[in-house]
Design a protein around this motif. Structure first.
Motif, mmCIF file in Angstrom:
data_model
loop_
_atom_site.group_PDB
_atom_site.id
_atom_site.type_symbol
_atom_site.label_atom_id
_atom_site.label_comp_id
_atom_site.label_asym_id
_atom_site.label_seq_id
_atom_site.Cartn_x
_atom_site.Cartn_y
_atom_site.Cartn_z
ATOM 1 N N ALA A 164 92.241 -30.822 57.548
ATOM 2 C CA ALA A 164 92.760 -31.387 57.238
ATOM 3 C C ALA A 164 93.546 -32.804 56.307
ATOM 4 O O ALA A 164 92.160 -32.892 55.440
ATOM 5 C CB ALA A 164 93.677 -32.018 58.479
ATOM 6 N N PRO A 165 94.850 -32.049 55.590
ATOM 7 C CA PRO A 165 93.929 -33.745 53.978
ATOM 8 C C PRO A 165 94.007 -35.171 54.766
ATOM 9 O O PRO A 165 93.334 -35.378 53.219
ATOM 10 C CB PRO A 165 95.684 -33.520 53.390
ATOM 11 C CG PRO A 165 96.659 -33.009 54.257
ATOM 12 C CD PRO A 165 95.855 -31.987 55.384
ATOM 13 N N HIS A 166 94.262 -35.318 55.538
ATOM 14 C CA HIS A 166 93.979 -36.817 55.754
ATOM 15 C C HIS A 166 92.468 -36.588 57.263
ATOM 16 O O HIS A 166 93.264 -36.178 58.301
ATOM 17 C CB HIS A 166 95.224 -37.275 56.508
ATOM 18 C CG HIS A 166 96.728 -37.188 55.646
ATOM 19 N ND1 HIS A 166 96.176 -38.658 54.537
ATOM 20 C CD2 HIS A 166 97.374 -36.629 55.925
ATOM 21 C CE1 HIS A 166 97.764 -38.025 54.392
ATOM 22 N NE2 HIS A 166 98.417 -36.758 54.302
ATOM 23 N N LYS A 167 92.162 -37.867 57.020
ATOM 24 C CA LYS A 167 90.875 -37.838 57.933
ATOM 25 C C LYS A 167 91.010 -39.521 58.611
ATOM 26 O O LYS A 167 91.419 -40.135 57.650
ATOM 27 C CB LYS A 167 89.714 -37.153 57.996
ATOM 28 C CG LYS A 167 89.482 -35.894 57.341
ATOM 29 C CD LYS A 167 87.857 -35.781 57.106
ATOM 30 C CE LYS A 167 87.550 -34.734 56.781
ATOM 31 N NZ LYS A 167 88.343 -33.506 55.381
ATOM 32 N N PHE A 168 90.556 -39.925 59.397
ATOM 33 C CA PHE A 168 90.661 -41.211 60.360
ATOM 34 C C PHE A 168 89.745 -41.436 61.787
ATOM 35 O O PHE A 168 88.831 -40.135 61.743
ATOM 36 C CB PHE A 168 92.140 -41.222 60.578
ATOM 37 C CG PHE A 168 92.999 -41.228 59.588
ATOM 38 C CD1 PHE A 168 93.370 -42.458 59.243
ATOM 39 C CD2 PHE A 168 93.912 -40.203 59.496
ATOM 40 C CE1 PHE A 168 95.455 -43.037 58.068
ATOM 41 C CE2 PHE A 168 95.405 -40.405 58.638
ATOM 42 C CZ PHE A 168 95.339 -42.002 57.703
ATOM 43 N N THR A 169 89.084 -42.450 61.582
ATOM 44 C CA THR A 169 88.318 -42.287 63.036
ATOM 45 C C THR A 169 89.088 -43.270 64.079
ATOM 46 O O THR A 169 88.501 -42.957 64.837
ATOM 47 C CB THR A 169 87.393 -43.192 62.615
ATOM 48 O OG1 THR A 169 87.758 -44.654 61.563
ATOM 49 C CG2 THR A 169 86.429 -42.978 60.884
ATOM 50 N N ASN A 170 90.922 -43.508 64.057
ATOM 51 C CA ASN A 170 91.174 -43.641 64.733
ATOM 52 C C ASN A 170 92.460 -43.390 65.095
ATOM 53 O O ASN A 170 92.882 -42.673 63.915
ATOM 54 C CB ASN A 170 90.883 -45.122 64.891
ATOM 55 C CG ASN A 170 91.829 -45.792 65.974
ATOM 56 O OD1 ASN A 170 93.371 -45.426 65.957
ATOM 57 N ND2 ASN A 170 91.235 -46.953 67.002
ATOM 58 N N ALA A 171 93.025 -42.465 66.245
ATOM 59 C CA ALA A 171 93.989 -41.627 65.890
ATOM 60 C C ALA A 171 95.322 -42.914 65.774
ATOM 61 O O ALA A 171 96.250 -42.399 65.861
ATOM 62 C CB ALA A 171 94.273 -41.314 67.390
ATOM 63 N N VAL A 172 95.342 -44.289 66.307
ATOM 64 C CA VAL A 172 96.435 -45.021 66.232
ATOM 65 C C VAL A 172 96.484 -45.198 65.132
ATOM 66 O O VAL A 172 97.620 -45.489 64.828
ATOM 67 C CB VAL A 172 96.135 -46.267 67.578
ATOM 68 C CG1 VAL A 172 96.718 -47.287 67.379
ATOM 69 C CG2 VAL A 172 96.411 -45.905 68.955
#
Ligand code: 3PG
Ligand code: CO
Length: 553
Positions: free
Chosen positions: A229-237
């Motif tokens: 995906a174009p965005h990567k995070f380690t935390n969903a909130v």
């Protein structure tokens, strides 16, 4: 053995052309500035109202009247069109899933059994709308399923959610994600490897319908299956909060959750199990096809993992899709459409793409295709894609009106049925000005159809499937608009619990035909028998009673 032959109505003639107009998202509410139907110029609908109580009345379109669990449940198009078409009230998906979860039967069925074969070695993925709106899915059902699946052997679970903001307030997604994160943390404490894996906004990721825009499903596929995906995070909130800076809940871009090595934590791979936890079909069918069909050419899946896939429900009874499901769908049989076609009624149905299945698939009891192609013609007018409907509030109302008009004037059809989408689709954007334009456009389409009915000496039935455009703000108990802490009006993007109008008329309607006054609680399910009467037939015994009577002069 069903006996399809309908009895002749003792007093009402056959052979009239009947226009059935469903205004999507058009309820009845007190007039004020946030009632877009009131604010808009809707001369045609206003004039129909003058016919009350004999030719215009209100009917119930929410809660138990349409088979939903409680009276607090707002109406929606699925249950609304099901009731309109089937003439009876069926316990709907929301309710059936509640029952199956409460009794634990969901874990005993074929569907759960099937996916649980993967629990030993694979991951269980849950994909669906994260919302307590109760239209497509419900948060509490997801919570119960997470708990139940882990108690029944799932050791590794990944949640792929779609944020709502359409059936619930914009911004509510953050709280829902926090709730699920909390539940997953509890599961981790019990030794289950449970995490959120991806997300995105429902209107931009995964939940397209009626094949309007496969790009939406592809964006979801890339995140959920490929882990890209174009965005990567380690935390969903954090992901949702951050992405909300540039988009609302409905339109959040897709993102994946990654680990400390920047690797997606939950792509779907061979040997995994997948459940799409929406109970409602229209916005899950496209993903179901991508997950289930070996032959598939709607977009490049890149990888087609060998998985065990089950829907919360079976979404399409005709296609038998998906072939495995956790809860059996309502068995909506013997719909009015099927009866009428058996009795020779030539039927034309039309809407634009985003509502096309409403007036065909939902109307016919969640069944795709024709009963008898020789007697039926379904016309889909392509919706504009890739645009929010507040920027195009007239949508295809005019085109639908024209196609219906032509169908009526052709004398080739006995019933001409349309859904006019504007009040609902623009109402969901929360844009009050645009929704006012939308209501006017819908009214003009109605006029075009009524004019055609006038020309052929026919009859019209104008109604709606649920409320939306008649209330665009949240309100306190006294009905006053609510403001947030910054003094901003709290916009209501969702449907409502208001009743909807139904009007009958046209030169073909005898002066002695009028609404009865002994079905004051009448709802959408009473409309099918009414329409059958207007075609000159008596409805089957177990249908909800007709709304009309023929008075002796
Ligand atoms: C949607 O799917 O657009 C909304 O959740 C419900 O709208 P509908 O019931 O009018 O289709
Ligand atoms: Co709607």
């Amino acid at each position: 053995q069903v006996s399809w032959k309908l009895e002749d109505h003792p007093k009402l003639p056959k052979g009239k052309t009947i226009a059935v107009v469903v205004l999507d998202g058009w309820g009845e509410n007190k007039p004020d500035d946030y009632n877009c139907i009131h604010v808009a110029q809707t001369a045609t609908m206003d004039s129909l109202k003058q016919g009350a109580p004999e030719k215009w009345r209100l009917i119930r379109a929410h809660g138990t009247a349409v088979g939903l669990p409680t009276e607090e449940d707002m109406g929606n198009s699925e249950v609304g069109h099901n009731a309109l078409g089937a003439g009876r009230i069926f316990a709907q998906g929301a309710k059936l899933v509640d029952l199956a979860l409460a009794s634990g039967k969901i874990y005993e069925g074929e569907g759960f059994n099937y996916i649980s074969e993967s629990f030993e070695k694979g991951t269980l993925h849950l994909i669906g709308l994260l919302s307590d709106g109760g239209v497509h899915s419900r948060l509490d059902q997801l919570q119960l399923l997470l708990k139940g699946a882990s108690e029944h052997g799932a050791k590794r679970i990944r949640v792929h959610f779609l944020t709502d903001g359409r059936d619930v307030s914009d911004g509510s997604s953050v709280g829902f994600v926090e709730t699920i994160e909390n539940d997953l943390a509890n599961l981790r404490e019990k030794g289950v490897d449970a995490r959120i894996a991806s997300g995105g906004g429902r209107m931009y990721v995964t939940m397209d319908r009626y094949e309007n825009d496969w790009g939406v499903v592809k964006r979801g596929w890339d995140a959920q299956v490929l882990g890209e995906a174009p965005h990567k995070f380690t935390n969903a909130v954090e992901a949702v909060k951050k992405l909300r800076e540039n988009a609302n809940d409905q339109y959040l871009p897709p993102f994946v959750i990654v680990d400390e090595h920047n690797k997606a934590v939950g792509p779907i791979v061979d040997g995994d199990a997948v459940v799409t936890f929406n109970f409602r079909a229209d916005r899950m069918v496209m993903l179901a096809k991508a997950l289930e069909y070996q032959d598939f050419d709607k977009f490049d899946r890149v990888r087609f993992p060998k998985i065990r896939y089950a829907g919360m429900l079976q979404y399409d009874g005709e296609l038998k899709l998906p072939s495995h499901y956790l809860v059996s769908p309502p068995e909506i049989d013997r719909t009015s459409g099927e009866y009428l076609v058996y009795n020779g009624i030539r039927t034309f149905a039309c809407s634009e793409t985003v509502k096309f299945g409403h007036v065909t698939f939902f109307w016919n009891g969640n069944r795709s295709g024709y009963f008898n192609p020789e007697l039926e013609k379904y016309v889909e007018i392509p919706s504009d894609i890739g645009i929010s409907f507040n920027l195009q509030p007239k949508m295809k109302a005019l085109e639908i009106g024209e196609r219906a008009r032509d169908a009526i004037l052709s004398h080739k059809f006995d019933q001409v049925r349309v859904n006019i989408a504007n009040g609902d689709m623009v109402g969901h954007t929360g844009d009050i000005q645009a929704t006012t334009v939308a209501c006017k456009a819908a009214d003009e389409a109605v006029k075009m159809i009524l004019d055609a009915i006038e020309q052929v000496g026919g009859i019209y039935v104008v109604t709606a499937d649920h409320g939306n455009a008649e209330d665009m703000v949240k309100r306190d108990k006294c009905g006053q608009p609510l403001y947030d802490k910054n003094g901003q009006l709290q916009i209501l993007t969702s449907h409502t619990c208001h009743p909807v109008p139904i009007a009958i008329g046209g030169p073909g309607l005898g002066p002695d035909v009028r609404f009865r006054n002994d079905v004051p609680d009448g709802g959408l399910a009473n409309v099918a028998a009414t329409i059958m009467n207007l075609h000159g037939f008596v409805a089957p015994n177990d249908y909800e009673p007709t709304l009309i009577q023929v008075v002796d002069n």
